[in-house]
Design an enzyme around this catalytic site. Structure first.
Site, PDB file in Angstrom:
ATOM      1  N   THR A 141     -16.769 -47.318  -3.674  1.00  0.00           N
ATOM      2  CA  THR A 141     -15.551 -47.667  -2.940  1.00  0.00           C
ATOM      3  C   THR A 141     -15.595 -47.175  -1.504  1.00  0.00           C
ATOM      4  OG1 THR A 141     -14.416 -45.645  -3.661  1.00  0.00           O
ATOM      5  CG2 THR A 141     -14.114 -47.624  -5.013  1.00  0.00           C
ATOM      6  N   GLU A 162      -8.591 -46.718  -2.071  1.00  0.00           N
ATOM      7  CA  GLU A 162     -10.017 -46.959  -2.259  1.00  0.00           C
ATOM      8  C   GLU A 162     -10.229 -48.444  -2.525  1.00  0.00           C
ATOM      9  OE1 GLU A 162     -11.816 -44.320  -5.126  1.00  0.00           O
ATOM     10  OE2 GLU A 162     -10.165 -42.901  -4.930  1.00  0.00           O
TER      11      GLU A 162
END
Length: 329
Positions: free
Chosen positions: A208, A262
């Protein structure tokens, strides 16, 4: 669109139809006001000019509220340019502005520098010291200074509610990003710099891009969303749109305490976004943030999140990536 950051930057021969407002989020109500300003300017053969303020007046007069702008100034200006304005004055909102009486503001800003032929405002427009100036005040001053005042009637959604920034904030607080997009007339977006995280997602096949604490824009409620990561293409004026599953929250599966944003770009293990300032655009909420009985249950859900994200965004399904193929360090 020209952007002026002070009265001194405005050419002395300016002639314009002027509109005034904070335009936070540039929702459908704002767009109607600006569209009217542009239409009137084209008929008169003059510039369409907006005056907006930075910081937001509430941030100055009521800092305890902790108001966060729906959209960064950059995105607000982009939306205003797209609406057809020729120029925008971003007035630094401080005592030099809010201490002006209504007639002083008109003389200094509207007539003295912007050369107002007409002024277009919403029905609830107030201005001048302590917001003492009303539409009637503006019309009286217009008769004295030689400009007309055009008021734009508030528009309402089909359910009868007025389009407003407060409505957008309510929807984002509930995680209803698709509802917010309907009020805004465009997808909601935040911006932030990519920083290093715990790299748990990478080890699980879901690397991420983690946004640091300098996020601009209202972060929606905790949950998992389908959306886009938007990054500048180096050396160009272009942007790259990357399909992403976006997680907002404290990551309860791992007993997290810090709220984070994220974004996992579907199918990509070759991205190195560390240090870049990116935008994250929200399309639809997939589910709330939650913890699971086991790591396997979490992974099963995350696989489903990717499938749902791909379906919502209209792209091919991408699964987990090989953790050993991730190139970012």
């Amino acid at each position: 669109m020209k952007v002026w950051h002070s009265l001194a930057e405005i050419p002395g021969n300016e002639s314009a139809v002027v509109t005034i407002g904070n335009f936070d989020g540039m929702h459908n109500g704002h767009k109607k006001v600006i569209a009217t300003c542009v239409e009137r300017a084209r008929k008169l053969g003059v510039d369409a000019v907006a005056i907006t303020f930075d910081p937001h007046p509430i941030q100055v007069h009521r800092p305890e509220v902790g108001l966060q702008l729906i959209s960064p100034l950059r995105d607000r200006l982009d939306a205003m340019a797209a609406a057809g304005l020729d120029a925008t004055l971003v007035a630094h909102y401080d005592a030099s502005v809010y201490s002006l009486d209504a007639d002083e503001f008109v003389d200094e800003y509207l007539v003295g520098r912007c050369g107002a032929r007409e002024v277009v405002v919403g029905e609830d427009f107030r201005f001048g010291r302590a917001n003492a100036g009303t539409i009637d005040t503006l019309r009286a001053l217009g008769r004295s200074y030689g400009f007309d005042v055009i008021t734009v009637t508030d528009i309402e959604a089909p359910e009868g509610r007025r389009w407003s920034s407060s409505w957008v904030r309510e929807l984002l607080a509930a995680g209803d990003v698709s509802g917010a997009a309907r009020v805004l007339g465009h997808l909601h977006r935040i911006r932030g710099s990519v920083c290093h995280g715990f790299k748990r997602g990478r080890a699980l096949g879901f690397p991420t891009a983690n946004l640091s604490k300098d996020v601009e824009g209202v972060i929606p409620a905790d949950g998992v969303y389908a959306g886009w990561v938007v990054r500048a293409v180096p050396g160009t004026q272009s942007a790259e749109f990357l399909p992403a599953a976006i997680s907002v929250g404290t990551n309860p599966q791992f007993s997290g305490e810090t709220r984070t944003v994220e974004a996992h770009v579907l199918g990509r293990s070759d991205l190195n976004l560390y240090g870049e300032r990116i935008a994250v655009t929200f399309v639809s909420r997939i589910r709330p943030m939650q913890s699971f009985a086991s790591l396997d249950d979490l992974l099963t859900q995350m696989d489903d999140d990717l499938r749902q994200t791909a379906s919502i965004l209209g792209i091919g399904v991408a699964g987990r990536v090989d953790p050993d193929s991730v190139t970012a360090q």
